[in-house]
Design an enzyme around this catalytic site. Sequence first.
Site, PDB file in Angstrom:
ATOM      1  N   ARG A  34      25.728  44.033  15.016  1.00 63.23           N
ATOM      2  CA  ARG A  34      24.986  45.226  15.464  1.00 63.23           C
ATOM      3  C   ARG A  34      24.048  45.743  14.375  1.00 63.23           C
ATOM      4  NH1 ARG A  34      29.917  47.863  18.893  1.00 63.23           N
ATOM      5  NH2 ARG A  34      29.342  46.849  20.846  1.00 63.23           N
ATOM      6  N   LYS A 217      39.235  42.981  36.404  1.00 69.71           N
ATOM      7  CA  LYS A 217      39.362  43.742  37.655  1.00 69.71           C
ATOM      8  C   LYS A 217      38.114  43.739  38.526  1.00 69.71           C
ATOM      9  CE  LYS A 217      42.595  47.113  35.823  1.00 69.71           C
ATOM     10  NZ  LYS A 217      42.675  48.479  35.308  1.00 69.71           N
ATOM     11  N   GLY A 373      30.893  43.094  26.549  1.00 66.57           N
ATOM     12  CA  GLY A 373      31.651  42.740  25.354  1.00 66.57           C
ATOM     13  C   GLY A 373      32.370  41.406  25.382  1.00 66.57           C
ATOM     14  N   GLY A 396      28.750  48.630  29.052  1.00 69.17           N
ATOM     15  CA  GLY A 396      28.543  49.559  30.173  1.00 69.17           C
ATOM     16  C   GLY A 396      27.070  49.793  30.462  1.00 69.17           C
TER      17      GLY A 396
HETATM   18  P1  AMP Z   1      36.719  43.073  31.553  1.00 64.28           P
HETATM   19  O1  AMP Z   1      36.830  44.055  30.429  1.00 64.28           O
HETATM   20  O2  AMP Z   1      37.037  43.633  32.901  1.00 64.28           O
HETATM   21  O3  AMP Z   1      35.447  42.275  31.513  1.00 64.28           O
HETATM   22  O4  AMP Z   1      37.898  42.058  31.328  1.00 64.28           O
HETATM   23  C1  AMP Z   1      38.017  41.231  30.218  1.00 64.28           C
HETATM   24  C2  AMP Z   1      39.448  40.838  30.106  1.00 64.28           C
HETATM   25  O5  AMP Z   1      39.845  40.182  31.284  1.00 64.28           O
HETATM   26  C3  AMP Z   1      39.730  39.890  28.973  1.00 64.28           C
HETATM   27  O6  AMP Z   1      40.476  40.567  27.992  1.00 64.28           O
HETATM   28  C4  AMP Z   1      40.551  38.774  29.634  1.00 64.28           C
HETATM   29  O7  AMP Z   1      41.701  38.432  28.897  1.00 64.28           O
HETATM   30  C5  AMP Z   1      40.953  39.397  30.946  1.00 64.28           C
HETATM   31  N1  AMP Z   1      41.249  38.390  31.956  1.00 64.28           N
HETATM   32  C6  AMP Z   1      40.495  37.367  32.376  1.00 64.28           C
HETATM   33  N2  AMP Z   1      41.159  36.606  33.260  1.00 64.28           N
HETATM   34  C7  AMP Z   1      42.378  37.147  33.404  1.00 64.28           C
HETATM   35  C8  AMP Z   1      43.527  36.785  34.162  1.00 64.28           C
HETATM   36  N3  AMP Z   1      43.527  35.723  34.952  1.00 64.28           N
HETATM   37  N4  AMP Z   1      44.622  37.566  34.047  1.00 64.28           N
HETATM   38  C9  AMP Z   1      44.617  38.641  33.236  1.00 64.28           C
HETATM   39  N5  AMP Z   1      43.549  39.045  32.505  1.00 64.28           N
HETATM   40  C10 AMP Z   1      42.445  38.300  32.577  1.00 64.28           C
END
Ligand code: AMP
Length: 414
Positions: A34, A217, A373, A396
């Site tokens: 950064r 999610k 990220g 974000g």
């Molecule tokens: P996000 O912040 O929503 O982009 O999510 C990123 C996170 O999703 C990372 O820390 C990954 O470890 C997690 N992730 C990806 N695939 C899975 C999975 N199948 N089960 C649990 N966590 C996951």
Amino acid sequence: MKIDNYNFAGKKAIVRVDFNVPLDENGNVTDDTRIRGALPTLKKILADGGSLIIMSHMGKPKGKVNPKLSLGQIKDVVAQALGAPVEFAPDCANAADQAAALKPGQVLLLENLRFYPEEEGKPVGIDKADPAYEEAKKAMKVAQKDFAKKLASYADVYVNDAFGTAHRKHASTAVIADYFEPDNKMLGYLMEKEVQAVDNILSNIKRPFTAIMGGSKVSTKIGIIENLMDKVDNLILCGGMTYTFAKAMGGNIGTSICENDKLDLALDIMKKAKEKGVNLVLGTDCVAADAFSNDANTQICSAMDIPEGWEGMDAGPESRKAFADAILPAKTILWNGPAGVFEFEKFTDGSRAIADAIVIATKNGAFSLVGGGDSVACVNKFGLADEVSYVSTGGGALLEAIEGKILPGIAAVK
Ligand code: AMP
């Protein structure tokens, strides 16, 4: 005003950067990406013969002084990166004398802006349910303007180069711009590049356009998924989201991550994709594990039929191939969110397959934007950051920009 057309000679420039860099337990910077990202803007100002007042936040001190998040810790790293000595102002609200003393080529770094509740403009120490909250909020908005005005008083010109916080209407990211004439406020080079990259994805689309949304999610990505549905040819949904879809379709998902209140939403997304002629690519197989650990036992199974006590941790070989098939011919690519729990070495294959396909497509002429990220951490981990078209510094902020929202930090200087 455009930064390239501005001559900073003899001017004091206050620049909002994103120096929210990771530190180790001894306060050493562990990743200076950064800081390097802001250098073109900062160096242009110094080279023109201007003086610099640099301001940033670090972490989430929530309006209180926290020495572990002091920007004083990064002063020397900033000085080294700039090739110029840097003075530190320990009190953002009382830096007038230090700012006034700056000569051309000199640099002042202000303390963490978020030590001051006025920066975010949210009342601290009072619950939202408290009847006095609304009054406190109004008072804080006034205090926020005063704080922004104080910061503005240190300089002749304002530059916003902090894309990571552009979706926030904070004192230093947006409110401060009210105190500068249109000719004396502008985006920095990093911001200009980010805005251009988003524009390539939103309005300058070369087809086919493939978007890859991963992460944990559906709920945090739904806004962007809905927006992209009108634009993309292929939409790959992977990562933890896979299992919410699998369950919604009647699958057995073992102990996989799942948002049970989003099953209808998942079906709705599938229906909309069909109506709009979007090729929705969901993982069909997965690498399942018997624990959320890098030491877990693993097996490849159908994403619709995961044994009891096992959870889907990464995309399986059949899914990886389907992802690559949708990425390789693309001419515009957006990737946000990993395809598996890539933090564990055992579950990086899905994300790696996506990254590899993006690199090949980019070599074949695609514009590829990687942002948010965790997908940035992925391409860095794989050493592929230089082989995609653009790696965004915004999490974000990038998602909100692609959702089509106007970012306050950009609107404020335009
Ligand atoms: P996000 O912040 O929503 O982009 O999510 C990123 C996170 O999703 C990372 O820390 C990954 O470890 C997690 N992730 C990806 N695939 C899975 C999975 N199948 N089960 C649990 N966590 C996951």
